[in-house]
Write an enzyme that holds these catalytic residues in place. Structure first.
Site, short mmCIF file in Angstrom:
data_model
loop_
_atom_site.label_atom_id
_atom_site.label_comp_id
_atom_site.label_asym_id
_atom_site.label_seq_id
_atom_site.Cartn_x
_atom_site.Cartn_y
_atom_site.Cartn_z
N GLN A 157 44.91 38.58 36.50
CA GLN A 157 45.65 39.46 37.40
C GLN A 157 47.05 38.93 37.69
O GLN A 157 47.37 37.77 37.40
CB GLN A 157 44.88 39.63 38.71
CG GLN A 157 43.51 40.27 38.50
CD GLN A 157 42.86 40.65 39.80
OE1 GLN A 157 43.50 41.14 40.72
NE2 GLN A 157 41.55 40.44 39.89
N ASP A 335 32.43 36.40 41.84
CA ASP A 335 33.17 36.46 40.58
C ASP A 335 33.50 35.06 40.03
O ASP A 335 34.45 34.91 39.27
CB ASP A 335 34.46 37.25 40.78
CG ASP A 335 35.10 37.71 39.47
OD1 ASP A 335 34.34 38.06 38.55
OD2 ASP A 335 36.33 37.71 39.38
#
Length: 440
Positions: A157, A335
């Site tokens: 990201q 995650d």
């Protein structure tokens, strides 16, 4: 007549005791054991919260019946915990005051502050527990001058690399969501939350799991910083509706998914992360998810999974991963598909996926704890200090010191206390089965 009634009363009490004892035996024997099909659904354990957000995608549940049974045992046990787990421990007050005095932003010397911060990491910690210069480093992350800006290709990201005084490099994770935004769907849904990185740093300090980077909130002007951006980054910094924006270069970066300076104040808020020095090695997590709804990971199918993993991992690393699971459960970061080590100790990096939904508790994040039934004695004792609301109280007090406060809404603080009870109940179930062997 009186003797008969007394006899019946005694008999009834004995019968009640037998039923209660049998129920508890059944529940803790469920831990790590295969059981018959259970009708317990993942959504059931949200009942402790008064509010459940509509739209949660639990209709296609792939978690094994055995794990669901364990989850049910954890929830049931949390409802009958002893008062020591629900009342405040007076010891937390002194610890809270020490943390506040260290985290309070302080003036800093630009020529020495980064040298000090880079000297802290060693084999056991990233930052010290009681050094008041932590506040100086936090202030430097928030206000030190920016000399250059470029893309970070690390991870999936958007992240920007900022160069501060004396060539100190830090990461800037921008804001994508408001504080009240709720991430529905899977535990890893949505983009990283910058506030989660900041709060995670504070939480790590409270729990004495000082393996996170030092993090502080900061507002930067993309328009003013454009002149510091390298050529590659400038190509991904369009002007939209007269606002300076950026989308960057990364695995998930797209030109139609941008962050921009705020229309009111002309700045973009985000989290600034101190870059931990030293050699960092990356490994695949043994409890990695498949990220495929219908495909179970081995840890979701094998009741003896920890016995298998413990043969492959150094025991200290295993205990580190259990600490990480406890930490991740409190923030709801599901995650952590990889983990990083520095000098053979697990670091708690990439904590941006936390605090997505305060009304959902993904208990399977605790799998390393309830499958192995080990916990460091020091971790357990630290958790006990912050019982009865002390954890959320201390966390909010630290959050108030950050320039971007408020970092969480009330629902997230309530959720942290609920999840702490689940951690207590998990350890208590393990101790009922294995005694003090659970504490390492």
């Amino acid at each position: 007549m009186t003797n008969f009634s007394f006899y019946n009363l005694v008999l009834l009490l004995c019968l009640s005791f037998v039923i209660y004892y049998s129920l508890n035996i059944y529940l803790f024997n469920d831990l790590q054991s295969t059981v018959s099909k259970s009708d317990f659904s993942v959504a059931e354990h949200h009942a402790l919260s008064k509010q459940v957000t509509k739209g949660n995608s639990f209709s296609k549940n792939t978690t094994s019946n055995s794990l669901l049974s364990v989850h049910k045992a954890i929830v049931v046990k949390s409802k009958i915990l002893k008062p020591v787990f629900r009342n405040k421990n007076p010891k937390y007050i002194a610890t809270k005051q020490k943390l506040l005095s260290c985290f309070f932003p302080k003036t800093y010397n630009s020529s020495s502050v980064w040298k000090i911060a880079n000297s802290w990491p060693n084999a056991n910690i990233v930052f010290p527990s009681t050094d008041k210069l932590i506040g100086a480093v936090i202030n430097a992350l928030t206000t030190d001058s920016i000399y250059s800006m470029k893309n970070s290709r690390r991870g999936t990201q958007l992240k920007l690399v900022l160069e501060l005084t004396n060539s100190q490099l830090v990461l800037f994770k921008p804001s994508w969501y408001s504080r009240d935004e709720i991430m529905n769907g899977s535990v890893y849904s949505g983009k990283d939350r910058h506030n989660s990185e900041i709060v995670s740093f504070h939480l790590a300090a409270i729990l004495n799991l000082r393996y996170t980077p030092i993090v502080a909130g900061r507002r930067i002007s993309l328009r003013d910083s454009l002149k510091y951006a390298d050529a590659e980054l400038q190509q991904t910094m369009p002007v939209v509706n007269n606002l300076q924006c950026v989308y960057g270069v990364c695995h998930f970066c797209k030109s139609d998914e941008i962050v921009c300076d705020d229309q009111q104040n002309g700045t973009l808020e985000g989290a600034v992360l101190f870059t931990i020095p030293g050699k960092i090695i990356k490994y695949r997590s043994p409890w990695q998810r498949t990220y495929k709804e219908q495909l179970k990971a081995e840890w979701e199918k094998n009741d003896n999974y920890c016995a298998l993993i413990s043969k492959k991992l150094n025991f200290d690393v295993l205990l580190d991963l259990i600490d990480a699971a406890i930490f991740d459960f409190l923030i709801q970061n599901g995650d952590r598909h990889h983990y990083e080590t520095r000098e053979n100790r697990v670091l708690l990096l990439d904590n941006g996926k936390g605090f997505g939904n305060p009304f959902v508790d993904h208990i399977d994040i605790l799998a390393p704890l309830y499958q192995c039934c080990y916990i460091r004695r020091t971790t357990w004792e630290r958790l006990l200090i912050f019982s009865g609301g002390a954890l959320s109280e201390t966390l909010e007090e630290l959050n108030k010191l950050d320039s971007l406060y408020p970092l969480l809404n009330k629902n997230h603080y309530v959720a942290i206390e609920r999840r702490l009870l689940y951690i207590y109940s998990t350890v208590e179930l393990c101790r009922e089965k294995f005694g003090n062997k659970t504490l390492k």
